[in-house]
Design an enzyme around this catalytic site. Structure first.
Site, PDB file in Angstrom:
ATOM      1  N   ARG A  62       0.785  -1.156  -0.105  1.00 23.10           N
ATOM      2  CA  ARG A  62      -0.003   0.005   0.032  1.00 23.10           C
ATOM      3  C   ARG A  62       0.859   1.163  -0.062  1.00 23.10           C
ATOM      4  O   ARG A  62       1.789   1.178   0.660  1.00 23.10           O
ATOM      5  CB  ARG A  62      -0.929   0.044   1.149  1.00 23.10           C
ATOM      6  CG  ARG A  62      -1.846  -1.277   1.317  1.00 23.10           C
ATOM      7  CD  ARG A  62      -2.980  -0.892   2.434  1.00 23.10           C
ATOM      8  NE  ARG A  62      -3.940  -1.884   2.325  1.00 23.10           N
ATOM      9  CZ  ARG A  62      -4.844  -1.992   1.832  1.00 23.10           C
ATOM     10  NH1 ARG A  62      -5.354  -0.696   1.108  1.00 23.10           N
ATOM     11  NH2 ARG A  62      -5.883  -2.942   2.187  1.00 23.10           N
ATOM     12  N   GLY A  63       0.627   2.144  -0.668  1.00 21.40           N
ATOM     13  CA  GLY A  63       1.139   3.507  -0.717  1.00 21.40           C
ATOM     14  C   GLY A  63       0.241   4.730  -0.484  1.00 21.40           C
ATOM     15  O   GLY A  63      -0.799   4.327  -0.057  1.00 21.40           O
ATOM     16  N   ASN A 105      10.916   0.470  -3.192  1.00 15.81           N
ATOM     17  CA  ASN A 105      10.797   0.470  -4.753  1.00 15.81           C
ATOM     18  C   ASN A 105      11.985  -0.007  -5.330  1.00 15.81           C
ATOM     19  O   ASN A 105      11.970   0.162  -6.801  1.00 15.81           O
ATOM     20  CB  ASN A 105      10.651   1.999  -4.765  1.00 15.81           C
ATOM     21  CG  ASN A 105       9.592   2.854  -4.357  1.00 15.81           C
ATOM     22  OD1 ASN A 105       8.312   2.022  -4.173  1.00 15.81           O
ATOM     23  ND2 ASN A 105       9.638   4.092  -4.152  1.00 15.81           N
ATOM     24  N   ASP A 124      12.127   8.838  -5.785  1.00 18.85           N
ATOM     25  CA  ASP A 124      11.507   8.182  -4.746  1.00 18.85           C
ATOM     26  C   ASP A 124      12.171   6.824  -4.541  1.00 18.85           C
ATOM     27  O   ASP A 124      11.675   5.820  -4.402  1.00 18.85           O
ATOM     28  CB  ASP A 124      10.042   7.926  -5.212  1.00 18.85           C
ATOM     29  CG  ASP A 124       9.410   7.709  -3.665  1.00 18.85           C
ATOM     30  OD1 ASP A 124       9.835   7.911  -2.355  1.00 18.85           O
ATOM     31  OD2 ASP A 124       8.209   7.005  -3.622  1.00 18.85           O
ATOM     32  N   ASP A 151       8.003   1.656  -9.252  1.00 15.27           N
ATOM     33  CA  ASP A 151       7.498   2.583  -8.589  1.00 15.27           C
ATOM     34  C   ASP A 151       7.737   3.999  -9.293  1.00 15.27           C
ATOM     35  O   ASP A 151       8.231   4.692  -8.564  1.00 15.27           O
ATOM     36  CB  ASP A 151       7.121   2.530  -7.107  1.00 15.27           C
ATOM     37  CG  ASP A 151       6.096   3.331  -6.780  1.00 15.27           C
ATOM     38  OD1 ASP A 151       5.800   4.241  -7.388  1.00 15.27           O
ATOM     39  OD2 ASP A 151       5.862   3.063  -5.553  1.00 15.27           O
TER      40      ASP A 151
END
Length: 282
Positions: A37-38, A158, A153, A170
């Site tokens: 989940r992000g 990631n 990021d 990502d």
């Protein structure tokens, strides 16, 4: 061929009538559950019903109904599609809109962040694995930076492990190198502060490629230490001033961390230089 019965014809017509309303997610994949989940999406592990292969399927949490929301969400798809020539980048397969949510189908790997669990019990990555990770990620960055794209990021969450090495995924927070105001829009939704250099925190977006290098250095440092980096406080500020404790790191790993996390962007090596350096150590 034998004539289809009236009952069979009615059944076929019913199925055909239902097809346009079926969810592509449910119709084309077997959902094995949410695996990540992000801030704006979640990722499911799925099996393709036609090919039987496992995939990662990313879905935006909120419905994207305005043109701006859709344009911003599609940026990740467009970037991933433009980077398919690099084997160190998580492979993009397809994307589609469904009920105002964006779905992105990608190859499935295991996040490097899960290795932190092993590190907590004393099973840290060895130097050879660390250099292989940095080599692969720097290869991905070299490819992206050459095309004017900064990842923005980079962190263990990631980076993904595969049988043939590591891949960077990502791309939801990407910014254009030298993008001016477009890059500043990223500041409204900053990445994880634990991996960001001080210039981004001070709204200086003139060297986004070197900002990625700092984040890679911070990721290497965290994985080598086997413990989470601070997100604020005196230790957090010290790391951004080049005051990096040696701890138990080897000479080679520590030297790479110090160079990549140099306080000023101009003192950091490029992703291509890091790739060459790590290739010599692998």
């Amino acid at each position: 061929l034998a004539e289809t019965s009236a009952h069979g014809r009615r059944a076929n017509c019913t199925i055909a009538a239902q097809l346009p309303t079926l969810s592509s997610f449910r119709a084309d994949f077997v959902d094995l559950g949410c695996i990540a989940r992000g801030g704006f999406s979640k990722v499911h592990k799925v099996i393709g019903r036609l090919d039987g292969c496992h995939y990662a399927l990313k879905r935006t949490d909120k419905k994207l109904q305005t043109e701006r929301e859709r344009t911003e969400a599609l940026r990740e798809v467009q970037v991933m599609a433009s980077l398919t020539g690099c084997q160190e980048i998580v492979r993009y397969h397809s994307a589609w809109w469904e009920n105002d949510h964006l779905y992105i189908q990608m190859e499935l790997g295991s996040t490097v962040a899960s290795k932190m669990v092993d590190a907590a019990s004393g099973q840290r990555m060895d130097d050879a694995t660390l250099f292989r990770l940095v080599r692969d990620v720097s290869a991905a960055l070299t490819y992206a930076h050459a095309r004017g794209i900064a990842h923005m990021d980079i962190k263990p969450d990631n980076i993904f492990t595969f049988k043939d090495g590591f891949k960077l995924g990502d791309w939801g927070r990407v910014a254009q190198i030298g993008g001016g105001d477009a890059a500043r829009d990223w500041a409204v939704d900053e990445g994880d502060a634990r991996y960001l250099p001080s210039e981004l925190l001070n709204d200086d977006f003139t060297a986004l490629d070197r900002a990625d290098v700092f984040s890679l250095g911070a990721t290497l440092y965290e994985l080598a230490l086997g413990t989470a980096l601070p997100s604020h406080g005196a230790e957090y500020q010290a790391l951004r001033q080049g005051q990096i404790p040696r701890a138990h790191l080897s000479d080679a790993v520590y030297a790479l961390v110090v160079d990549a996390m140099a306080p000023k962007p101009g003192l950091r090596p490029s992703a291509a230089q890091i790739f060459a350096r790590c290739s010599a150590s692998c």
